[in-house]
Structures are given as structure tokens and as C-alpha cells.
Design a protein around this motif. Structure first.
Motif, PDB file in Angstrom:
ATOM      1  N   THR A  93      -5.266  -2.646  -2.265  1.00 31.62           N
ATOM      2  CA  THR A  93      -6.715  -2.833  -2.348  1.00 31.62           C
ATOM      3  C   THR A  93      -7.204  -2.639  -3.780  1.00 31.62           C
ATOM      4  O   THR A  93      -6.852  -1.660  -4.443  1.00 31.62           O
ATOM      5  N   ILE A  94      -8.024  -3.592  -4.227  1.00 28.17           N
ATOM      6  CA  ILE A  94      -8.570  -3.532  -5.582  1.00 28.17           C
ATOM      7  C   ILE A  94      -9.917  -2.836  -5.535  1.00 28.17           C
ATOM      8  O   ILE A  94     -10.855  -3.304  -4.890  1.00 28.17           O
ATOM      9  N   ASP A  95      -9.979  -1.702  -6.206  1.00 26.91           N
ATOM     10  CA  ASP A  95     -11.221  -0.912  -6.277  1.00 26.91           C
ATOM     11  C   ASP A  95     -11.351  -0.411  -7.715  1.00 26.91           C
ATOM     12  O   ASP A  95     -10.632   0.500  -8.130  1.00 26.91           O
ATOM     13  N   ASN A  96     -12.259  -1.002  -8.456  1.00 30.14           N
ATOM     14  CA  ASN A  96     -12.412  -0.634  -9.872  1.00 30.14           C
ATOM     15  C   ASN A  96     -12.808   0.817 -10.041  1.00 30.14           C
ATOM     16  O   ASN A  96     -12.358   1.480 -10.981  1.00 30.14           O
ATOM     17  N   LEU A  97     -13.663   1.322  -9.147  1.00 28.31           N
ATOM     18  CA  LEU A  97     -14.119   2.704  -9.266  1.00 28.31           C
ATOM     19  C   LEU A  97     -12.955   3.682  -9.099  1.00 28.31           C
ATOM     20  O   LEU A  97     -12.825   4.642  -9.851  1.00 28.31           O
ATOM     21  N   ALA A  98     -12.082   3.415  -8.137  1.00 25.36           N
ATOM     22  CA  ALA A  98     -10.912   4.275  -7.908  1.00 25.36           C
ATOM     23  C   ALA A  98      -9.757   3.907  -8.838  1.00 25.36           C
ATOM     24  O   ALA A  98      -8.732   4.591  -8.845  1.00 25.36           O
ATOM     25  N   GLN A  99      -9.906   2.840  -9.589  1.00 17.58           N
ATOM     26  CA  GLN A  99      -8.888   2.323 -10.495  1.00 17.58           C
ATOM     27  C   GLN A  99      -7.570   2.057  -9.782  1.00 17.58           C
ATOM     28  O   GLN A  99      -6.491   2.473 -10.217  1.00 17.58           O
ATOM     29  N   THR A 100      -7.689   1.324  -8.661  1.00 17.80           N
ATOM     30  CA  THR A 100      -6.507   0.916  -7.915  1.00 17.80           C
ATOM     31  C   THR A 100      -6.527  -0.585  -7.749  1.00 17.80           C
ATOM     32  O   THR A 100      -7.575  -1.228  -7.831  1.00 17.80           O
ATOM     33  N   GLY A 101      -5.375  -1.135  -7.515  1.00 16.14           N
ATOM     34  CA  GLY A 101      -5.272  -2.542  -7.211  1.00 16.14           C
ATOM     35  C   GLY A 101      -4.048  -3.186  -7.805  1.00 16.14           C
ATOM     36  O   GLY A 101      -3.687  -2.921  -8.952  1.00 16.14           O
ATOM     37  N   GLN A 102      -3.399  -3.994  -6.964  1.00 10.80           N
ATOM     38  CA  GLN A 102      -2.251  -4.771  -7.416  1.00 10.80           C
ATOM     39  C   GLN A 102      -2.276  -6.117  -6.715  1.00 10.80           C
ATOM     40  O   GLN A 102      -2.732  -6.234  -5.572  1.00 10.80           O
ATOM     41  N   VAL A 103      -1.749  -7.110  -7.422  1.00  9.49           N
ATOM     42  CA  VAL A 103      -1.607  -8.443  -6.844  1.00  9.49           C
ATOM     43  C   VAL A 103      -0.188  -8.917  -7.077  1.00  9.49           C
ATOM     44  O   VAL A 103       0.512  -8.417  -7.952  1.00  9.49           O
ATOM     45  N   ARG A 104       0.220  -9.904  -6.284  1.00 10.70           N
ATOM     46  CA  ARG A 104       1.530 -10.525  -6.467  1.00 10.70           C
ATOM     47  C   ARG A 104       1.285 -11.988  -6.785  1.00 10.70           C
ATOM     48  O   ARG A 104       0.571 -12.678  -6.070  1.00 10.70           O
ATOM     49  N   ILE A 105       1.897 -12.400  -7.871  1.00 10.16           N
ATOM     50  CA  ILE A 105       1.795 -13.792  -8.278  1.00 10.16           C
ATOM     51  C   ILE A 105       3.160 -14.209  -8.817  1.00 10.16           C
ATOM     52  O   ILE A 105       3.749 -13.497  -9.638  1.00 10.16           O
ATOM     53  N   SER A 106       3.690 -15.286  -8.297  1.00  4.28           N
ATOM     54  CA  SER A 106       5.017 -15.782  -8.692  1.00  4.28           C
ATOM     55  C   SER A 106       6.081 -14.694  -8.566  1.00  4.28           C
ATOM     56  O   SER A 106       6.898 -14.497  -9.456  1.00  4.28           O
ATOM     57  N   ASP A 107       6.050 -13.970  -7.459  1.00  2.00           N
ATOM     58  CA  ASP A 107       7.018 -12.905  -7.155  1.00  2.00           C
ATOM     59  C   ASP A 107       6.996 -11.754  -8.153  1.00  2.00           C
ATOM     60  O   ASP A 107       7.967 -11.006  -8.261  1.00  2.00           O
ATOM     61  N   ILE A 108       5.912 -11.616  -8.895  1.00  2.00           N
ATOM     62  CA  ILE A 108       5.775 -10.503  -9.835  1.00  2.00           C
ATOM     63  C   ILE A 108       4.518  -9.736  -9.479  1.00  2.00           C
ATOM     64  O   ILE A 108       3.477 -10.316  -9.189  1.00  2.00           O
ATOM     65  N   GLU A 109       4.628  -8.408  -9.490  1.00  2.00           N
ATOM     66  CA  GLU A 109       3.477  -7.570  -9.182  1.00  2.00           C
ATOM     67  C   GLU A 109       2.745  -7.196 -10.458  1.00  2.00           C
ATOM     68  O   GLU A 109       3.367  -6.834 -11.460  1.00  2.00           O
ATOM     69  N   TRP A 110       1.425  -7.302 -10.403  1.00  2.00           N
ATOM     70  CA  TRP A 110       0.566  -7.004 -11.543  1.00  2.00           C
ATOM     71  C   TRP A 110      -0.521  -6.027 -11.132  1.00  2.00           C
ATOM     72  O   TRP A 110      -1.033  -6.099 -10.011  1.00  2.00           O
ATOM     73  N   MET A 111      -0.898  -5.147 -12.048  1.00  2.00           N
ATOM     74  CA  MET A 111      -2.096  -4.347 -11.826  1.00  2.00           C
ATOM     75  C   MET A 111      -3.276  -5.297 -11.895  1.00  2.00           C
ATOM     76  O   MET A 111      -3.274  -6.249 -12.678  1.00  2.00           O
TER      77      MET A 111
END
Length: 142
Positions: A93-111
Motif C-alpha cells: 500500500t502506497i501511503d505518503n504520510l506513513a512513507q510506505t509503498g512499493q510497486v512491481r514493474i517488469s519483474d522489478i520492485e520499486w519504492m
């Protein structure tokens, strides 16, 4: 000045442009050509210099942006910049206030962070990459 002097300047500018291919001197070559014609027609030195500077600046200001856009149209984005505009899936889950979040794009995980500060993006949501700040992707929901 003699028209041949302007033609020599034109030749030097064209050779320089051919060597650098960076659209740096071609605009001044146009000014030199106009000045050579003016010299051939009998214009004075001051008129030739004004034409050289004027035509060069007009070409530089009005045609350079178009020429650069045309030349760079087929340039492939590389590395992280190639991700801008692509879709990704939220894996944390992307939450700017809690400074969390990750996505997967082209089999690579990014903050990842949301483009809007007050938006929380839940897991399994499809997002689009808007920009990159440091090592974080800035994303928006599709």
C-alpha cells in the motif's frame, strides 16, 4: 567584405557542424550564406554583419526547437527514465504520510509514492509512473 570570405566562413561552419552534429553552428551558417549574397549584391560591411547576426539569431530562436524535436523523436529512453509512462502493480500500500509503498514493474520492485500527498493507493491497484525522484517512482492510479 568579399562574398568569398563569407563563403569561407560558411564552409568552416558547415564542416564544424558535420563534425559535431550537435546543431551548434548550422544557424550561423545560414547567416553567413545570407551575408554572402548581400555582399555579392553590394551591401556594406555593417549591413552584412547585421544580416549575419539577425538571420543567425532568427534561425536559432525559431527553428532550433523544431529541429531538436525532430532529431530526438526516435531516441529510446534508457534505464530508469524508460519507466515513465509505464504501468505498474502496487505490491505494498502506497501511503505518503506513513512513507510506505512499493510497486512491481517488469519483474522489478520499486519504492513508490503517490503523486498526490493525501491519496492512499491500496495493494493490487494498477498505477502509472509519472516521474522518478531519487530511487522512488511517483505514481498515480490509472
Amino acid at each position: 567584405m568579399d562574398p568569398f570570405v563569407w563563403l569561407a566562413i560558411l564552409a568552416v561552419l558547415l564542416v564544424t557542424e558535420a563534425i559535431t552534429t550537435g546543431l551548434t553552428t548550422i544557424w550561423f551558417a545560414g547567416g553567413a550564406l545570407v551575408s554572402a549574397v548581400a555582399s555579392y549584391l553590394g551591401a556594406g560591411l555593417v549591413t552584412q554583419l547585421i544580416l549575419f547576426l539577425g538571420v543567425s539569431l532568427v534561425l536559432l530562436i525559431f527553428t532550433r526547437p523544431v529541429a531538436v524535436k525532430i532529431m530526438n523523436k526516435d531516441v529510446t529512453k534508457t534505464n530508469a527514465n524508460s519507466l515513465i509512462g509505464k504501468k505498474a502493480v502496487v505490491i505494498q500500500t502506497i501511503d505518503n504520510l506513513a512513507q510506505t509503498g512499493q510497486v512491481r514493474i517488469s519483474d522489478i520492485e520499486w519504492m513508490a509514492r503517490s503523486a498526490s500527498e493525501d491519496v492512499v493507493i491500496p495493494e493490487n491497484t494498477v498505477v502509472i509512473v509519472k516521474e522518478i525522484q531519487g530511487v522512488k517512482l511517483i505514481v498515480e492510479e490509472v
